[in-house]
Design a protein around this motif. Sequence first.
Motif, mmCIF file in Angstrom:
data_model
loop_
_atom_site.group_PDB
_atom_site.id
_atom_site.type_symbol
_atom_site.label_atom_id
_atom_site.label_comp_id
_atom_site.label_asym_id
_atom_site.label_seq_id
_atom_site.Cartn_x
_atom_site.Cartn_y
_atom_site.Cartn_z
ATOM 1 N N THR A 246 -4.586 4.790 4.135
ATOM 2 C CA THR A 246 -4.818 3.352 4.157
ATOM 3 C C THR A 246 -5.840 2.901 3.127
ATOM 4 O O THR A 246 -6.382 1.817 3.228
ATOM 5 N N ASP B 4 4.111 -0.220 10.474
ATOM 6 C CA ASP B 4 4.272 -0.718 9.113
ATOM 7 C C ASP B 4 5.618 -1.397 8.931
ATOM 8 O O ASP B 4 6.645 -0.904 9.412
ATOM 9 N N ARG C 169 5.972 -0.815 3.482
ATOM 10 C CA ARG C 169 4.945 -1.565 2.782
ATOM 11 C C ARG C 169 3.751 -1.766 3.689
ATOM 12 O O ARG C 169 3.823 -1.547 4.910
ATOM 13 N N ASN C 170 2.675 -2.178 3.066
ATOM 14 C CA ASN C 170 1.426 -2.372 3.781
ATOM 15 C C ASN C 170 1.430 -3.673 4.568
ATOM 16 O O ASN C 170 1.731 -4.728 4.009
ATOM 17 N N ARG D 297 -4.546 5.046 11.666
ATOM 18 C CA ARG D 297 -5.200 4.409 10.530
ATOM 19 C C ARG D 297 -6.544 5.071 10.260
ATOM 20 O O ARG D 297 -7.163 5.625 11.159
ATOM 21 N N GLN E 4 -7.065 1.010 0.228
ATOM 22 C CA GLN E 4 -6.486 -0.161 -0.414
ATOM 23 C C GLN E 4 -6.365 0.067 -1.908
ATOM 24 O O GLN E 4 -7.266 0.579 -2.559
ATOM 25 N N ARG F 203 0.874 -1.162 0.000
ATOM 26 C CA ARG F 203 0.000 0.000 0.000
ATOM 27 C C ARG F 203 0.905 1.205 0.000
ATOM 28 O O ARG F 203 1.944 1.222 0.661
ATOM 29 N N TRP G 212 -9.178 1.355 6.731
ATOM 30 C CA TRP G 212 -8.202 0.323 7.094
ATOM 31 C C TRP G 212 -8.851 -0.705 8.027
ATOM 32 O O TRP G 212 -8.711 -1.912 7.827
#
Length: 583
Positions: A25, A126, A154-155, A223, A27, A14, A227
Amino acid sequence: MSLSFRFLAPQTFRFFTRPFGRINTQQSAFTTSAAIMAQEYKIKGLSALDLKSGEKREVEVEGIENGKVLLAKVGNTTHAMSSNCTHYGAPLKLGVLTPEGRLTCAWHGACFNVGTGDVEDAPALDPLAKFEVYEKSGAVYIKGEEATIKASRRNPNVQCKAQGQEKVVVIGGGSGAMGAVQALREQGFKGDITMVSKEPNLPIDRTKLSKALIADKSKVEWRSQDWYDSASISTVSDEVSSVDFKAKSISTQSGKSLPYTKLIIASGGTPKMLPLPGFKDLSNVFLLRTLPDVQAILGAVGEEKGKNVVIVGSSFIGMEVANALSSNNNVTVIGMETAPLERVMGSEVGKIFQKLISKNGVKFHMEASVDSAQPSNDDKSKVGSVSLKDGTNLPADLVVLGIGVSPATEYLRNNSAIQLEKDGSIRTSESFQVEGLSDVYAIGDIATYPYHGPGGNGSLTRIEHWNVAQNAGRSVAASIAKPSVAPKPFIPVFWSAMGSQLRYCGNTPNGWDDMVLQGQPDEAKFAAFYGKGETVVAVASMQMDPVMSHSAELMRRGNMPSMSELRKGQNVLEVGLPQEIKI
């Protein structure tokens, strides 16, 4: 030479438009064709992967403006990963790399696994992005996606549609709760997760409240609601009124009843009110714990500033707020000790902090006792001054109380199924399971647990640190998702902003009786080592990174120098890190 060729599934990434503020957040809709997005990028100025084992090196990526990655070699394997900590963006080249491949940030103690990029210790949420790295035609290349390289993260893989009969309910919305709910999904838990918090916002980075007085929730919420929805985590804004441990359900003030198969109690702390005349009755007397508290304080300060601000309490909250409000206001701190933070840090180190804050114009009344708060002459409903017992009268347009917190367990005090400690906390095991209750855990400010760090010897202790709560939440999540996994030990870490950045690791449940001070204390550049006998039990530092992070890893391994060795000038950064963990 053995190289790392680990691929990360692009669909798990993400991207983040604001790397170190609130996380975007939303997607991204990836398909299998997303693998084509990974491109080959040349590393600038590197002709071979010539790192030595244990070495890390930040390198530039050609063709990407400000693009950087970190190379780290563990054993015979060279890894390529994000170059900055995903917490507040510290360069990881300044961190500590261990023999087994843990990379610890120098600023606030966040730890990552260099093999996977996954978070191992708080406060980062994260993980790092990982990239394929290889030699070709006399140069070094990585494969990755430009946005991921720029984002330096990264997510976490948390997307889930809840299923099955398992129901985890979390009471609270702070650091411990956030660590628990995210880790549950990361660990593969598929059951229902419900988080119940009385705060009017989603979980926030509470450390920014006292350190920077940030009132905008978009800058402190970790978040977005999207999320939580994507992870099938229900967020309930309500206050818990009772728990029926036999029936396994909680009740809220709005009348809701929520069943659970596992309960995580993470309700945090309640700031203490000063039980003296005037403080409860007059307005513009503030506690500081929540986002509305910060908004109220800033509202009382106003845009013009120039206010007389009295802060009662010279520990961390009081000192941080004093530092944050010192610009264009007249700030006075009242403390009972001879120096700020004397009980925790000692008077010699406490005076360093006092000197730093004083440079910003903050005045101190130490070894002072408060008598009362007096009303303003202009408006009898508002505070106008604070009177000390020696007769001193301090003008005050507003007062901020920073005199500690109590465990927020009011809803359990008349519950015969649970025995609270004298301070209102809940005793737990090493895995944070509540004694005498099945399927119930307690973490964070409310938990009293056996401490096995240096000098702890299993002593029961309660630690009010952001990192400790989040790490405990992660530990409980692992226990629920994978019951056979033993609790992972961690060393408590915290930080503070008092004119300069303080780092601290360890804990002193049995006190300390000696202190070794290295560096240049007069310049607020120091490392302070706190000992119980010959054992170093805690380390504090300013402007000497990565002393704290390196010391925390030495503590985990039982390889910290003795107090005598430190007194003779031993530099902890020259002490190697054994692979074996001993706590």
